[in-house]
Design a protein around this motif. Structure first.
Motif, PDB file in Angstrom:
ATOM      1  N   LEU A  14       0.828  -1.200   0.000  1.00 19.37           N
ATOM      2  CA  LEU A  14       0.000   0.000   0.000  1.00 19.37           C
ATOM      3  C   LEU A  14       0.865   1.253   0.000  1.00 19.37           C
ATOM      4  O   LEU A  14       0.649   2.187  -0.792  1.00 19.37           O
ATOM      5  CB  LEU A  14      -0.941  -0.004   1.212  1.00 19.37           C
ATOM      6  N   ALA A  15       1.878   1.287   0.866  1.00 21.76           N
ATOM      7  CA  ALA A  15       2.768   2.449   0.934  1.00 21.76           C
ATOM      8  C   ALA A  15       3.516   2.643  -0.383  1.00 21.76           C
ATOM      9  O   ALA A  15       3.630   3.770  -0.882  1.00 21.76           O
ATOM     10  CB  ALA A  15       3.754   2.289   2.091  1.00 21.76           C
TER      11      ALA A  15
ATOM     12  N   VAL B  15       4.407   5.547  -5.472  1.00 23.17           N
ATOM     13  CA  VAL B  15       4.538   5.505  -6.935  1.00 23.17           C
ATOM     14  C   VAL B  15       3.479   6.387  -7.586  1.00 23.17           C
ATOM     15  O   VAL B  15       3.775   7.166  -8.497  1.00 23.17           O
ATOM     16  CB  VAL B  15       4.450   4.046  -7.447  1.00 23.17           C
ATOM     17  N   LEU B  16       2.233   6.280  -7.123  1.00 18.22           N
ATOM     18  CA  LEU B  16       1.170   7.101  -7.704  1.00 18.22           C
ATOM     19  C   LEU B  16       1.398   8.590  -7.455  1.00 18.22           C
ATOM     20  O   LEU B  16       1.209   9.413  -8.357  1.00 18.22           O
ATOM     21  CB  LEU B  16      -0.190   6.696  -7.136  1.00 18.22           C
ATOM     22  N   THR B  17       1.805   8.935  -6.249  1.00 15.38           N
ATOM     23  CA  THR B  17       2.072  10.340  -5.941  1.00 15.38           C
ATOM     24  C   THR B  17       3.186  10.886  -6.821  1.00 15.38           C
ATOM     25  O   THR B  17       3.066  11.985  -7.385  1.00 15.38           O
ATOM     26  CB  THR B  17       2.459  10.499  -4.454  1.00 15.38           C
ATOM     27  N   ASP B  18       4.240  10.123  -6.952  1.00 16.98           N
ATOM     28  CA  ASP B  18       5.357  10.557  -7.786  1.00 16.98           C
ATOM     29  C   ASP B  18       4.941  10.663  -9.256  1.00 16.98           C
ATOM     30  O   ASP B  18       5.309  11.608  -9.948  1.00 16.98           O
ATOM     31  CB  ASP B  18       6.521   9.588  -7.624  1.00 16.98           C
TER      32      ASP B  18
ATOM     33  N   THR C  68       2.193   6.977 -17.816  1.00 15.05           N
ATOM     34  CA  THR C  68       1.315   5.806 -17.947  1.00 15.05           C
ATOM     35  C   THR C  68       1.803   4.604 -17.150  1.00 15.05           C
ATOM     36  O   THR C  68       1.058   4.033 -16.357  1.00 15.05           O
ATOM     37  CB  THR C  68       1.163   5.425 -19.430  1.00 15.05           C
ATOM     38  N   VAL C  69       3.041   4.205 -17.358  1.00 14.76           N
ATOM     39  CA  VAL C  69       3.540   2.994 -16.689  1.00 14.76           C
ATOM     40  C   VAL C  69       3.575   3.173 -15.170  1.00 14.76           C
ATOM     41  O   VAL C  69       3.105   2.291 -14.438  1.00 14.76           O
ATOM     42  CB  VAL C  69       4.913   2.577 -17.261  1.00 14.76           C
ATOM     43  N   PRO C  70       4.102   4.297 -14.628  1.00 14.13           N
ATOM     44  CA  PRO C  70       4.065   4.426 -13.165  1.00 14.13           C
ATOM     45  C   PRO C  70       2.655   4.437 -12.592  1.00 14.13           C
ATOM     46  O   PRO C  70       2.417   3.881 -11.517  1.00 14.13           O
ATOM     47  CB  PRO C  70       4.767   5.758 -12.903  1.00 14.13           C
ATOM     48  N   VAL C  71       1.700   5.014 -13.308  1.00 11.08           N
ATOM     49  CA  VAL C  71       0.318   5.019 -12.814  1.00 11.08           C
ATOM     50  C   VAL C  71      -0.239   3.601 -12.807  1.00 11.08           C
ATOM     51  O   VAL C  71      -0.879   3.176 -11.836  1.00 11.08           O
ATOM     52  CB  VAL C  71      -0.564   5.974 -13.657  1.00 11.08           C
TER      53      VAL C  71
ATOM     54  N   GLY D 258      -1.756  -1.026  -9.726  1.00  8.59           N
ATOM     55  CA  GLY D 258      -1.585  -2.468  -9.528  1.00  8.59           C
ATOM     56  C   GLY D 258      -1.144  -2.800  -8.111  1.00  8.59           C
ATOM     57  O   GLY D 258      -1.644  -3.751  -7.506  1.00  8.59           O
ATOM     58  N   LEU D 259      -0.216  -2.016  -7.564  1.00  4.78           N
ATOM     59  CA  LEU D 259       0.232  -2.247  -6.187  1.00  4.78           C
ATOM     60  C   LEU D 259      -0.911  -2.058  -5.196  1.00  4.78           C
ATOM     61  O   LEU D 259      -1.059  -2.844  -4.247  1.00  4.78           O
ATOM     62  CB  LEU D 259       1.392  -1.303  -5.852  1.00  4.78           C
ATOM     63  N   LEU D 260      -1.734  -1.033  -5.400  1.00  3.11           N
ATOM     64  CA  LEU D 260      -2.866  -0.798  -4.502  1.00  3.11           C
ATOM     65  C   LEU D 260      -3.894  -1.923  -4.589  1.00  3.11           C
ATOM     66  O   LEU D 260      -4.420  -2.380  -3.565  1.00  3.11           O
ATOM     67  CB  LEU D 260      -3.520   0.548  -4.821  1.00  3.11           C
ATOM     68  N   VAL D 261      -4.174  -2.392  -5.806  1.00  4.87           N
ATOM     69  CA  VAL D 261      -5.139  -3.482  -5.978  1.00  4.87           C
ATOM     70  C   VAL D 261      -4.618  -4.766  -5.333  1.00  4.87           C
ATOM     71  O   VAL D 261      -5.350  -5.465  -4.613  1.00  4.87           O
ATOM     72  CB  VAL D 261      -5.448  -3.695  -7.480  1.00  4.87           C
TER      73      VAL D 261
END
Length: 181
Positions: free
Chosen positions: A35-36, A41-44, A62-65, A70-73
């Protein structure tokens, strides 16, 4: 008048019950880490300053989003599974005894050797730093063959240097020995 949960023995039982519940669901720590990482990653990615002329049809965000989402899911799905009673099972071939304490001496030795090699790469060059890294890792992991380990480490380091620097075109610092070799 005190309630039963306020008595010292009941507080002790409640604390032991909480520890046991957390120990049984230790995979939630992995969920928190995922989650962290997803949030970072999303914030960055979303705060990335991108010039409109640098964008292609997809763009650098696109790829970092996608990775962040994916990490959150995965964190959410793993947390649901753990809270429903799912547990990670050890592989049949694992020979790790979880009742034994960690070997912190080896971990600290390997960490120090890695940091030392990273600090030596620029002044001494990759062949020297790599040889020290390979030799130090072999020593930390239990090899005591001082007659062959340094030789193997030097050969591995030189082969790695040649493959990356000469064949793949990834520039590595050669250091002062490259003028001699």
């Amino acid at each position: 008048m005190t309630t039963p949960t306020e008595l010292p023995e009941h507080r002790e039982e409640a604390a032991t019950g909480r520890r046991s519940w957390l120990r049984d669901r230790s995979e939630l720590g992995v969920c928190a880490l995922l989650l962290a990482l997803g949030v970072i990653v999303l914030t960055d990615a979303l705060t990335m300053d991108v010039d409109i002329t640098q964008r292609g049809p997809v763009g650098p965000k696109t790829v970092p989003v996608v990775v962040g989402i994916g990490l959150l899911v995965i964190a959410a799905l793993l947390a649901v599974d753990v809270l429903r009673g799912g547990r990670g099972e050890a592989e049949g071939g694992e020979d790790i005894d979880l009742s034994e304490p960690a070997d912190w001496r080896t971990v600290l030795l390997l960490s120090g050797i890695f940091l030392g090699a990273a600090a030596l790469i620029e002044p001494a060059g990759f062949p020297v730093a790599g040889a020290l890294l390979f030799w130090g890792a072999a020593f930390a992991l239990g090899s005591r063959r001082v007659d062959r380990d340094p030789l193997i480490a030097a050969v591995l380091s030189l082969i790695t240097y040649v493959v990356f620097d000469k064949l793949l075109g990834v520039p590595l610092p050669g250091g002062p020995l490259m003028g001699v070799l």
